[in-house]
Design an enzyme around this catalytic site. Structure first.
Site, PDB file in Angstrom:
ATOM      1  N   GLY A  66       0.772  -1.315  -0.186  1.00 52.07           N
ATOM      2  CA  GLY A  66       0.349   0.043   0.064  1.00 52.07           C
ATOM      3  C   GLY A  66       0.896   1.507   0.336  1.00 52.07           C
ATOM      4  CG  HIS A  67       3.156   1.961   2.377  1.00 56.08           C
ATOM      5  ND1 HIS A  67       2.833   3.028   2.966  1.00 56.08           N
ATOM      6  CD2 HIS A  67       3.603   1.174   3.770  1.00 56.08           C
ATOM      7  CE1 HIS A  67       2.018   2.681   4.242  1.00 56.08           C
ATOM      8  NE2 HIS A  67       2.517   1.369   4.294  1.00 56.08           N
ATOM      9  CE  LYS A 121       7.470   1.867   6.523  1.00 60.03           C
ATOM     10  NZ  LYS A 121       7.706   0.284   6.049  1.00 60.03           N
ATOM     11  CG  ASP A 179       6.428  -2.380   9.819  1.00 60.27           C
ATOM     12  OD1 ASP A 179       6.762  -2.995   8.818  1.00 60.27           O
ATOM     13  OD2 ASP A 179       5.478  -2.463  10.341  1.00 60.27           O
ATOM     14  CG  HIS A 196       0.909   1.708   8.043  1.00 58.26           C
ATOM     15  ND1 HIS A 196       2.268   3.186   8.628  1.00 58.26           N
ATOM     16  CD2 HIS A 196       1.117   0.621   7.910  1.00 58.26           C
ATOM     17  CE1 HIS A 196       3.033   1.835   8.380  1.00 58.26           C
ATOM     18  NE2 HIS A 196       2.706   0.758   7.703  1.00 58.26           N
TER      19      HIS A 196
END
Lengths: 330, 209
Positions: free
Chosen positions: A55-56, A104, A109, A218
């Site tokens: 999504g990034h 990140k 994560d 996010h």
């Protein structure tokens, strides 16, 4: 909300098929969900592995290639990848000089990369990790999960990747990655929320007169909601947040990043203000990027990241890079 | 409690997560990133698949296998946290074929310790610990008082549900909701809500035994 998908359950796999078809310079392991540069592992070179929720894009898979990452592990949309992927990626890029994990700072994560690093050590792979936490919207305190990793991730991946390409040892690459992070700050603003395909509607609602300040990448809402206004003023709000944290001065590298749903036209309008702001503060943008690099699906908005450069960092930023998302000098 | 009891628990938990998938995701959309229901549902589906592929022979093996599948499939913070909870529980049970209520309490205490060590959360941080900790305390007390297993688990489930509801007025200090600061107040923590579902599943498994 209309989406160009085949089904919610196959989004990541279908994306990887497309990445593989579009970029012959990459090797995509669809089953294990790892994107490698085609010539990995490179003997004697530190391997750079990053990963995060999908999504990034182009982060992280679009930054795999010469002079940047050796592998990237995409998780589900906005969900960190799992340790199995990171271990597989680390094994696949270890050319005997060790592996740097670029993580990140988000709880998921961090936990998954920690578990992966432990398991890699068990298998005899030397792993160092660097945590990216450049987002000034979050107060780093006992009362939060700490600052988030956002736009500066691109700076870390590019500059550490350039150093790794010279054959520098793991400890040096890790130290430099850390330095880039420490010299970088970011702040993001949303005009609308992104829509996670599985949820089918925007993550939060903003009316036509509202903006969200201090957003992450996010789709999580930001720190405060404010009223919409001219681009000039919004740009200044973002730059003030950065300048209040670390006063801007000297040579800087600036990323004016679109969140995925913002026309480049608008990004340039914001960038003009960012450049003027830097000049006012006696700083200079000597290197700049304007475009969609660290996105949040179809969110409307931008983030601005500033890295205070040294001669070494400028030289490494200028070094050749050849990835789907960044390419120059080669 | 034997192997089939723990398999029944996992099945009940998977069913509950699937049924509440959208609700959990909605809770997460308010203060997180709108994926908790989808992620846990995918994780428990993987757990059931793993247990069907290689049927475990002891209660401990059921839970270690379940935890490993969650770590491998879920991602995010909930994968490692729930995965660690089940794995620590399974390890604490060892290879005993039959688990006593006191043994269940000890295992759940080990699970809670593992989660808190990994995530660094204390009670009051607006995380799954706010449902987990009171449930374990209530179960320990009830078992010590000599309550029937079903009743003891009923008490634990109530404590978990109350703990989850009690996260509504709290300000998050861990995880993605912490980025919101004071704006995280007024919403139930999705992790605490899913923990309450998993305790309720344990209670239903006891009802079937």
């Amino acid at each position: 909300m209309k989406k160009l998908i085949n089904s919610v359950d196959t989004i990541v796999t279908d994306t990887l098929h497309g990445v593989a078809a579009a970029h012959p310079s990459l090797r995509v392991d669809i089953e294990n969900r790892v994107i490698y540069r085609r010539d990995a592992p490179r003997q004697g070179k530190v391997g750079l592995v990053s990963g995060g929720g999908a999504g990034h894009e182009p982060l992280h898979g679009g930054f795999v290639g010469y002079g940047m990452l050796d592998a990237a592990c995409p998780g589900e949309v906005f969900t960190s990848p799992v340790p199995d992927q990171m271990i597989e990626a680390s094994k696949g890029v270890d050319g005997g000089a060790g592996v740097l994990h670029i993580v990140k700072n988000y709880t998921g994560d961090v936990l998954n990369f920690e578990m992966a690093a432990e398991l890699c050590a068990d298998e005899g792979i030397e792993v160092a990790s660097v945590l990216v936490n450049d987002d000034v919207a979050v107060q780093d305190s006992l009362y939060t999960a700490g600052r988030r990793g956002t736009g500066a991730t691109l700076f870390v991946e590019k500059i550490a990747g350039a150093l790794a390409e010279t054959g520098a040892p793991l400890a040096e690459v890790a130290r430099l990655a850390q330095e880039v992070n420490e010299r970088s700050r970011s702040f993001g603003v949303a005009l609308s929320a992104g829509t996670v395909p599985a949820a089918g509607k925007p993550t939060f609602d903003l009316s036509d007169t509202e903006i969200e300040l201090g957003i992450g990448i996010h789709g999580e809402p930001g720190r405060t909601r404010s009223t919409h206004r001219e681009a000039r003023e919004i740009a200044r709000l973002a730059m003030d947040a950065i300048n209040d944290d670390v006063p801007l001065s000297g040579d800087t590298l600036v990323l004016l990043n679109g969140m995925g749903g913002t026309p480049l036209l608008e990004l340039y309008i914001v960038y003009a203000e960012v450049a003027a702001y830097l000049e006012e503060k006696g700083a200079t943008a000597v290197r700049r990027l304007v475009g969609n690099y660290v996105t949040s699906l179809d969110m409307q908005g931008f983030s601005v990241s500033v890295c205070r450069l040294t001669d070494e960092l400028t030289r490494l930023w200028d070094a050749p890079v050849e990835t789907p998302g960044l390419r120059w000098g080669r | 409690m034997d192997t089939s009891f723990f398999l029944a628990w996992i099945k009940e938990a998977a069913t509950a997560v699937q049924a509440e998938r959208d609700h959990l995701t909605q809770l997460d959309a308010a203060i997180g990133d709108a994926d908790h229901g989808a992620n846990l549902d995918r994780g428990f589906a993987a757990v059931r698949q793993a247990l069907a592929d290689t049927p475990p022979e002891t209660p401990g093996a059921v839970l270690v296998q379940a935890g490993s599948a969650l770590i491998r499939k879920v991602g995010g913070a909930s994968g490692p946290l729930y995965g660690t909870a089940f794995r620590q529980m399974g390890r604490a049970l060892g290879d005993a074929p039959e688990i006593t209520p006191a043994g269940l309490v000890t295992a759940l205490e080990a699970a809670q310790e593992g989660v808190q060590k990994l995530g660094g959360a204390a009670e009051g941080d607006k995380t799954l610990v706010d449902a987990f900790a009171p449930a374990v305390r209530a179960l320990a007390q009830a078992v010590q008082d000599g309550a029937k297993l079903e009743d003891a688990l009923e008490t634990a489930t109530t404590a978990a549900e109350e703990g989850a509801r009690a996260t509504v007025p709290l300000q998050a200090r861990k995880g993605r909701a912490s980025y919101l600061g004071p704006r995280s107040v007024g919403h139930e923590d999705p992790g605490a809500a899913s923990t309450a579902l998993i305790f309720a599943a344990l209670r239903r498994a006891a009802g079937q035994a």
